[in-house]
Design a protein around this motif. Structure first.
Motif, PDB file in Angstrom:
ATOM      1  N   VAL A   6       0.865  -1.169   0.000  1.00  0.00           N
ATOM      2  CA  VAL A   6       0.000   0.000   0.000  1.00  0.00           C
ATOM      3  C   VAL A   6       0.905   1.223   0.000  1.00  0.00           C
ATOM      4  CG1 VAL A   6      -1.805   1.252   1.234  1.00  0.00           C
ATOM      5  CG2 VAL A   6      -1.789  -1.249   1.259  1.00  0.00           C
ATOM      6  N   TYR A   7       0.819   2.017  -1.091  1.00  0.00           N
ATOM      7  CA  TYR A   7       1.743   3.137  -1.297  1.00  0.00           C
ATOM      8  C   TYR A   7       3.198   2.692  -1.164  1.00  0.00           C
ATOM      9  CZ  TYR A   7      -2.053   6.551  -1.320  1.00  0.00           C
ATOM     10  OH  TYR A   7      -3.171   7.275  -1.638  1.00  0.00           O
ATOM     11  N   GLY A   8       3.518   1.502  -1.682  1.00  0.00           N
ATOM     12  CA  GLY A   8       4.893   1.027  -1.712  1.00  0.00           C
ATOM     13  C   GLY A   8       5.361   0.318  -0.464  1.00  0.00           C
ATOM     14  N   GLU A   9       4.539   0.283   0.574  1.00  0.00           N
ATOM     15  CA  GLU A   9       4.917  -0.377   1.816  1.00  0.00           C
ATOM     16  C   GLU A   9       4.252  -1.746   1.897  1.00  0.00           C
ATOM     17  OE1 GLU A   9       7.068   0.651   4.162  1.00  0.00           O
ATOM     18  OE2 GLU A   9       7.523   2.407   2.920  1.00  0.00           O
ATOM     19  N   ILE A  10       5.050  -2.785   2.188  1.00  0.00           N
ATOM     20  CA  ILE A  10       4.517  -4.131   2.290  1.00  0.00           C
ATOM     21  C   ILE A  10       3.532  -4.221   3.457  1.00  0.00           C
ATOM     22  CG2 ILE A  10       5.072  -6.524   2.879  1.00  0.00           C
ATOM     23  CD1 ILE A  10       5.787  -5.864   0.068  1.00  0.00           C
ATOM     24  N   VAL A  11       2.378  -4.807   3.182  1.00  0.00           N
ATOM     25  CA  VAL A  11       1.363  -5.049   4.208  1.00  0.00           C
ATOM     26  C   VAL A  11       1.092  -6.543   4.229  1.00  0.00           C
ATOM     27  CG1 VAL A  11      -1.012  -4.626   4.928  1.00  0.00           C
ATOM     28  CG2 VAL A  11       0.317  -2.777   3.893  1.00  0.00           C
ATOM     29  N   GLU A  12       1.285  -7.174   5.376  1.00  0.00           N
ATOM     30  CA  GLU A  12       1.096  -8.615   5.477  1.00  0.00           C
ATOM     31  C   GLU A  12      -0.380  -8.980   5.335  1.00  0.00           C
ATOM     32  OE1 GLU A  12       3.500 -10.666   5.466  1.00  0.00           O
ATOM     33  OE2 GLU A  12       5.106  -9.227   5.777  1.00  0.00           O
ATOM     34  N   THR A  13      -0.653 -10.059   4.610  1.00  0.00           N
ATOM     35  CA  THR A  13      -2.014 -10.551   4.443  1.00  0.00           C
ATOM     36  C   THR A  13      -2.054 -12.054   4.672  1.00  0.00           C
ATOM     37  OG1 THR A  13      -1.723 -10.947   2.069  1.00  0.00           O
ATOM     38  CG2 THR A  13      -2.593  -8.791   2.729  1.00  0.00           C
ATOM     39  N   THR A  14      -3.211 -12.549   5.058  1.00  0.00           N
ATOM     40  CA  THR A  14      -3.411 -13.984   5.101  1.00  0.00           C
ATOM     41  C   THR A  14      -3.712 -14.466   3.684  1.00  0.00           C
ATOM     42  OG1 THR A  14      -5.795 -13.845   5.451  1.00  0.00           O
ATOM     43  CG2 THR A  14      -4.395 -13.778   7.411  1.00  0.00           C
ATOM     44  N   TYR A  15      -3.738 -15.785   3.520  1.00  0.00           N
ATOM     45  CA  TYR A  15      -4.080 -16.353   2.214  1.00  0.00           C
ATOM     46  C   TYR A  15      -5.442 -15.838   1.754  1.00  0.00           C
ATOM     47  CZ  TYR A  15      -5.455 -19.746  -1.313  1.00  0.00           C
ATOM     48  OH  TYR A  15      -5.890 -20.324  -2.479  1.00  0.00           O
ATOM     49  N   SER A  16      -6.426 -15.870   2.651  1.00  0.00           N
ATOM     50  CA  SER A  16      -7.788 -15.478   2.288  1.00  0.00           C
ATOM     51  C   SER A  16      -7.874 -13.995   1.944  1.00  0.00           C
ATOM     52  CB  SER A  16      -8.755 -15.815   3.427  1.00  0.00           C
ATOM     53  OG  SER A  16      -8.782 -17.207   3.655  1.00  0.00           O
ATOM     54  N   GLU A  17      -7.197 -13.152   2.717  1.00  0.00           N
ATOM     55  CA  GLU A  17      -7.218 -11.714   2.441  1.00  0.00           C
ATOM     56  C   GLU A  17      -6.623 -11.419   1.071  1.00  0.00           C
ATOM     57  OE1 GLU A  17      -6.709 -10.484   7.148  1.00  0.00           O
ATOM     58  OE2 GLU A  17      -5.072 -10.145   5.742  1.00  0.00           O
ATOM     59  N   PHE A  18      -5.528 -12.094   0.733  1.00  0.00           N
ATOM     60  CA  PHE A  18      -4.885 -11.870  -0.562  1.00  0.00           C
ATOM     61  C   PHE A  18      -5.832 -12.259  -1.697  1.00  0.00           C
ATOM     62  CE2 PHE A  18      -2.255 -12.830  -4.214  1.00  0.00           C
ATOM     63  CZ  PHE A  18      -1.301 -11.831  -4.198  1.00  0.00           C
ATOM     64  N   GLU A  19      -6.505 -13.411  -1.562  1.00  0.00           N
ATOM     65  CA  GLU A  19      -7.401 -13.874  -2.615  1.00  0.00           C
ATOM     66  C   GLU A  19      -8.593 -12.942  -2.785  1.00  0.00           C
ATOM     67  OE1 GLU A  19      -6.880 -16.387  -4.825  1.00  0.00           O
ATOM     68  OE2 GLU A  19      -4.901 -16.302  -3.910  1.00  0.00           O
ATOM     69  N   ILE A  20      -9.104 -12.399  -1.676  1.00  0.00           N
ATOM     70  CA  ILE A  20     -10.214 -11.447  -1.771  1.00  0.00           C
ATOM     71  C   ILE A  20      -9.765 -10.189  -2.501  1.00  0.00           C
ATOM     72  CG2 ILE A  20     -11.702  -9.902  -0.418  1.00  0.00           C
ATOM     73  CD1 ILE A  20     -11.887 -12.155   1.674  1.00  0.00           C
ATOM     74  N   MET A  21      -8.581  -9.677  -2.163  1.00  0.00           N
ATOM     75  CA  MET A  21      -8.076  -8.480  -2.838  1.00  0.00           C
ATOM     76  C   MET A  21      -7.816  -8.744  -4.314  1.00  0.00           C
ATOM     77  SD  MET A  21      -8.179  -5.825  -1.060  1.00  0.00           S
ATOM     78  CE  MET A  21      -7.428  -4.868  -2.371  1.00  0.00           C
ATOM     79  N   ARG A  22      -7.381  -9.957  -4.646  1.00  0.00           N
ATOM     80  CA  ARG A  22      -7.162 -10.304  -6.051  1.00  0.00           C
ATOM     81  C   ARG A  22      -8.491 -10.213  -6.825  1.00  0.00           C
ATOM     82  NH1 ARG A  22      -3.799 -14.388  -8.668  1.00  0.00           N
ATOM     83  NH2 ARG A  22      -3.333 -15.353  -6.677  1.00  0.00           N
ATOM     84  N   CYS A  23      -9.561 -10.739  -6.228  1.00  0.00           N
ATOM     85  CA  CYS A  23     -10.882 -10.649  -6.860  1.00  0.00           C
ATOM     86  C   CYS A  23     -11.302  -9.200  -7.045  1.00  0.00           C
ATOM     87  CB  CYS A  23     -11.920 -11.374  -6.006  1.00  0.00           C
ATOM     88  SG  CYS A  23     -11.840 -13.157  -6.083  1.00  0.00           S
ATOM     89  N   PHE A  24     -11.142  -8.407  -5.995  1.00  0.00           N
ATOM     90  CA  PHE A  24     -11.566  -7.013  -6.049  1.00  0.00           C
ATOM     91  C   PHE A  24     -10.825  -6.242  -7.128  1.00  0.00           C
ATOM     92  CE2 PHE A  24     -13.027  -6.925  -1.346  1.00  0.00           C
ATOM     93  CZ  PHE A  24     -14.290  -7.353  -1.724  1.00  0.00           C
ATOM     94  N   ILE A  25      -9.505  -6.378  -7.161  1.00  0.00           N
ATOM     95  CA  ILE A  25      -8.706  -5.584  -8.101  1.00  0.00           C
ATOM     96  C   ILE A  25      -8.916  -6.053  -9.537  1.00  0.00           C
ATOM     97  CG2 ILE A  25      -6.334  -5.027  -8.794  1.00  0.00           C
ATOM     98  CD1 ILE A  25      -5.593  -4.782  -5.901  1.00  0.00           C
ATOM     99  N   ASN A  26      -9.124  -7.350  -9.720  1.00  0.00           N
ATOM    100  CA  ASN A  26      -9.381  -7.859 -11.068  1.00  0.00           C
ATOM    101  C   ASN A  26     -10.751  -7.445 -11.596  1.00  0.00           C
ATOM    102  OD1 ASN A  26      -7.014  -9.183 -11.825  1.00  0.00           O
ATOM    103  ND2 ASN A  26      -7.576 -11.059 -10.762  1.00  0.00           N
ATOM    104  N   ASN A  27     -11.690  -7.181 -10.682  1.00  0.00           N
ATOM    105  CA  ASN A  27     -13.057  -6.863 -11.090  1.00  0.00           C
ATOM    106  C   ASN A  27     -13.599  -5.663 -10.316  1.00  0.00           C
ATOM    107  OD1 ASN A  27     -13.779  -9.394 -12.853  1.00  0.00           O
ATOM    108  ND2 ASN A  27     -12.834 -10.197 -10.988  1.00  0.00           N
ATOM    109  N   PRO A  28     -12.988  -4.487 -10.492  1.00  0.00           N
ATOM    110  CA  PRO A  28     -13.458  -3.309  -9.755  1.00  0.00           C
ATOM    111  C   PRO A  28     -14.904  -2.980 -10.109  1.00  0.00           C
ATOM    112  CG  PRO A  28     -11.967  -2.664 -11.534  1.00  0.00           C
ATOM    113  CD  PRO A  28     -11.884  -4.149 -11.425  1.00  0.00           C
ATOM    114  N   GLY A  29     -15.682  -2.669  -9.096  1.00  0.00           N
ATOM    115  CA  GLY A  29     -17.073  -2.319  -9.302  1.00  0.00           C
ATOM    116  C   GLY A  29     -18.029  -3.491  -9.243  1.00  0.00           C
TER     117      GLY A  29
END
Length: 251
Positions: free
Chosen positions: A170-193
């Motif tokens: 986030v703004y170039g700083e590493i933010v730790e995520t769990t497996y599930s959090e990463f997968e949710i963010m992948r869905c969101f960013i791939n399909n905004p809106g």
């Protein structure tokens, strides 16, 4: 052969689970306290951690948080505690699954395979300090790199996912995520809106072969908001769609 690290001080349960896992082809080691369990991770490099919440020297949630500082290895809690709040707290601390004692050995094996299978679809984060993680991601991230997903705000990469290292910045700083959090963010960013129901997100992070509740998704969303939003109480990125679920607003 998959490797399982079991952190459990109850000898009867530990021996029984260890024996059963070995019969199913797993390589298992058991540690009886949190200190030795954490110390075993870098050398053993487990594919899965089975973690009791009540240990003689450390609280299981504290161990979970400490492991998440350097690793995204799947963590399954096995505990006598069975209240919803305890499951929610475990997920919030970075656990990927929760089983209450006593449990079915067949179910344990099925869940273990499911967690490992999903985690190994992509390379997991390496075991190195956060400062080195930032440097590594900065070296790898290039605008044309298809392994990098970015949500852009004000002509800056606000949120960046690197699917090779399974890391989020986030703004170039590493933010730790769990497996599930990463997968949710992948869905969101791939399909905004796109509006995702809780069931959609459950299928994304868990599949059909592991039991979780809608409440688990709410916990993951709350944790993600804390990590990416300027004001988690008034989220601008991850919006609630009342009566349906959540959507990611690409600004």
């Amino acid at each position: 052969m998959y490797k399982v690290l079991m952190i459990e001080d109850d000898a009867m349960i530990g021996d029984m689970v260890t024996l059963y896992l070995k019969e199913e082809g797993f390589h298992v080691i058991r540690e009886e306290n949190g200190t030795s369990g954490i110390a075993a991770i870098p050398q053993f490099q487990p594919d899965l951690i089975l973690l009791d919440l009540v240990l003689p020297d450390m609280d299981g949630l504290a161990i979970c948080r400490q492991v998440r500082e350097t690793s995204s290895v799947p963590i399954m809690i096995i505990s006598m505690k069975n209240k919803i709040v305890e499951r929610v707290n475990a997920l919030g601390a970075g656990a990927d699954d929760f089983m209450c004692k006593p449990f079915s050995m067949h179910e344990l094996i099925a869940r273990a395979h499911a967690l490992i299978r999903r985690a190994q679809r992509y390379p997991t984060m390496n075991q190195f300090p956060v400062a080195q993680s930032i440097q590594k991601v900065q070296e790898e991230v290039k605008p044309a790199n298809p392994t990098v997903l970015a949500a852009i705000m004000d002509k800056q990469d606000k949120i960046t996912l690197n699917t090779n290292t399974r890391s989020m910045s986030v703004y170039g700083e590493i933010v730790e995520t769990t497996y599930s959090e990463f997968e949710i963010m992948r869905c969101f960013i791939n399909n905004p809106g796109r509006v995702y129901s809780r069931e959609d997100l459950l299928q994304t992070v868990r599949g059909f072969d592991s039991f979780v509740t809608d409440r688990a998704i709410d916990v993951h969303i709350a944790n993600l908001r804390k990590k990416i939003e300027d004001n988690p109480k008034e989220p601008k990125w991850i919006r609630t769609v009342w009566g349906v679920g959540y959507k990611f607003v690409h600004m």
